[in-house]
Design a protein around this motif. Structure first.
Motif, PDB file in Angstrom:
ATOM      1  N   TYR A  96      35.816  48.277  36.271  1.00  0.00           N
ATOM      2  CA  TYR A  96      35.703  48.748  37.220  1.00  0.00           C
ATOM      3  C   TYR A  96      34.765  50.140  37.145  1.00  0.00           C
ATOM      4  CZ  TYR A  96      37.379  44.779  39.580  1.00  0.00           C
ATOM      5  OH  TYR A  96      37.738  43.054  39.990  1.00  0.00           O
ATOM      6  N   LEU A 148      30.963  50.026  36.761  1.00  0.00           N
ATOM      7  CA  LEU A 148      30.375  49.899  37.855  1.00  0.00           C
ATOM      8  C   LEU A 148      30.061  50.890  39.690  1.00  0.00           C
ATOM      9  CD1 LEU A 148      31.302  46.328  38.316  1.00  0.00           C
ATOM     10  CD2 LEU A 148      28.989  47.375  37.427  1.00  0.00           C
ATOM     11  N   TRP A 149      31.725  51.952  39.480  1.00  0.00           N
ATOM     12  CA  TRP A 149      31.312  52.979  39.652  1.00  0.00           C
ATOM     13  C   TRP A 149      30.668  53.372  39.868  1.00  0.00           C
ATOM     14  CZ3 TRP A 149      32.407  57.530  39.835  1.00  0.00           C
ATOM     15  CH2 TRP A 149      33.428  58.555  41.506  1.00  0.00           C
ATOM     16  N   TYR A 175      31.447  43.141  30.050  1.00  0.00           N
ATOM     17  CA  TYR A 175      30.756  44.166  31.098  1.00  0.00           C
ATOM     18  C   TYR A 175      30.337  43.293  32.139  1.00  0.00           C
ATOM     19  CZ  TYR A 175      27.173  46.962  33.163  1.00  0.00           C
ATOM     20  OH  TYR A 175      26.941  48.057  34.487  1.00  0.00           O
ATOM     21  N   HIS A 203      32.103  40.325  33.285  1.00  0.00           N
ATOM     22  CA  HIS A 203      32.198  40.611  34.313  1.00  0.00           C
ATOM     23  C   HIS A 203      31.175  41.262  35.863  1.00  0.00           C
ATOM     24  CE1 HIS A 203      34.367  44.397  36.688  1.00  0.00           C
ATOM     25  NE2 HIS A 203      35.783  43.673  36.829  1.00  0.00           N
ATOM     26  N   SER A 254      31.452  39.546  39.286  1.00  0.00           N
ATOM     27  CA  SER A 254      31.963  40.596  40.936  1.00  0.00           C
ATOM     28  C   SER A 254      30.471  40.183  41.965  1.00  0.00           C
ATOM     29  CB  SER A 254      31.502  42.034  40.226  1.00  0.00           C
ATOM     30  OG  SER A 254      32.777  42.128  39.389  1.00  0.00           O
ATOM     31  N   LEU A 296      35.410  43.641  44.230  1.00  0.00           N
ATOM     32  CA  LEU A 296      34.786  44.637  43.758  1.00  0.00           C
ATOM     33  C   LEU A 296      34.916  45.827  44.787  1.00  0.00           C
ATOM     34  CD1 LEU A 296      32.811  45.947  41.871  1.00  0.00           C
ATOM     35  CD2 LEU A 296      30.767  44.910  42.747  1.00  0.00           C
ATOM     36  N   LYS A 341      38.642  47.448  44.746  1.00  0.00           N
ATOM     37  CA  LYS A 341      38.558  48.568  43.851  1.00  0.00           C
ATOM     38  C   LYS A 341      38.131  49.377  43.126  1.00  0.00           C
ATOM     39  CE  LYS A 341      41.600  45.498  41.559  1.00  0.00           C
ATOM     40  NZ  LYS A 341      42.832  45.225  41.649  1.00  0.00           N
ATOM     41  N   LEU A 342      36.360  49.009  43.907  1.00  0.00           N
ATOM     42  CA  LEU A 342      35.932  51.008  44.168  1.00  0.00           C
ATOM     43  C   LEU A 342      36.888  51.776  44.511  1.00  0.00           C
ATOM     44  CD1 LEU A 342      32.411  48.856  43.906  1.00  0.00           C
ATOM     45  CD2 LEU A 342      33.531  49.833  41.937  1.00  0.00           C
TER      46      LEU A 342
END
Length: 218
Positions: A18, A21-22, A147, A150, A154, A163, A166-167
């Motif tokens: 993740y 994405l973060w 990626y 994923h 998400s 998601l 996790k972020l």
């Protein structure tokens, strides 16, 4: 030009997928008491927005030796350093990953899928290299077809709630753990002096890390 690099090699394994994405979503979400529109306007007022990504650096001598970093960069006038660094600190510590994330997530997914046809050979090469070393496997996870897969998962309703969790966990790890961080500035001598004075505004309430502060004059 200002760049912050955070070593996330010690980030829990379940959070690492993740990380890109973060980094990409910073500055596109609600933060502190500001809505995502207000965050965008505040960034445009004091700097050139935020550009975030996650990267893997592999040793040219040993594919088993690699580092994983989160990178945040921007550009700004020296006179805006105090305002910008205070805002970036707030975004780093207090971004709210909520339903607002859905729109930029869908945009990122559409862009990634549209790029597959033009970059198919790049993805194929990365997928093949992933079987050769741990470093290449980590890189493919963050920038290859893994990626995109994923990202697609998400964006689904069942994956979206996971998601957001996790972020938020990544934010807690970054702001509550002493992860190594490097701050790098490229400017003239006056700009570097101004950035150095304003740096505590960015570092406030962050745990002391194991890295250092490096400046480059140009």
């Amino acid at each position: 030009y200002a760049t912050w690099k955070m070593d996330i090699s010690s980030l829990p394994l379940e959070l690492k997928p993740y990380a890109p994405l973060w980094a990409s979503l910073l500055g596109q979400c609600d933060a502190g008491s500001l809505s995502h529109q207000e965050v965008h306007e505040a960034l445009e007022t004091c700097c050139g927005g935020l550009h975030g990504n996650a990267s893997v650096s592999i040793s040219p001598f040993d594919g088993n030796s690699f580092s994983e970093t989160l990178n945040i960069s921007t550009y700004l006038l020296p006179s805006k350093c105090e305002q910008a660094f205070g805002l970036l600190n707030m975004i780093l510590r207090e971004t709210h990953f909520n339903a607002v994330v859905r729109t930029p997530l869908q945009q990122m997914l559409a862009s990634s899928i549209n790029g597959i046809a033009q970059s198919g050979h790049v993805y194929a090469r990365a997928a093949a290299a992933a079987h050769q070393s741990p470093g290449a496997a980590a890189s493919e996870q963050w920038s290859g077809l893994s990626y995109i897969r994923h990202l697609s998962q998400s964006a689904q309703p069942e994956g979206f709630e996971e998601l957001l969790i996790k972020l938020s966990q990544i934010t807690r790890c970054l702001t509550e753990s002493s992860l190594p961080m490097r701050c790098m500035f490229v400017s003239d001598s006056d700009g570097l002096a101004t950035a150095d004075r304003a740096l505590p505004l960015f570092l406030r309430e962050l745990p002391p890390g194991g890295g250092g502060i490096f400046t480059e004059q140009s």
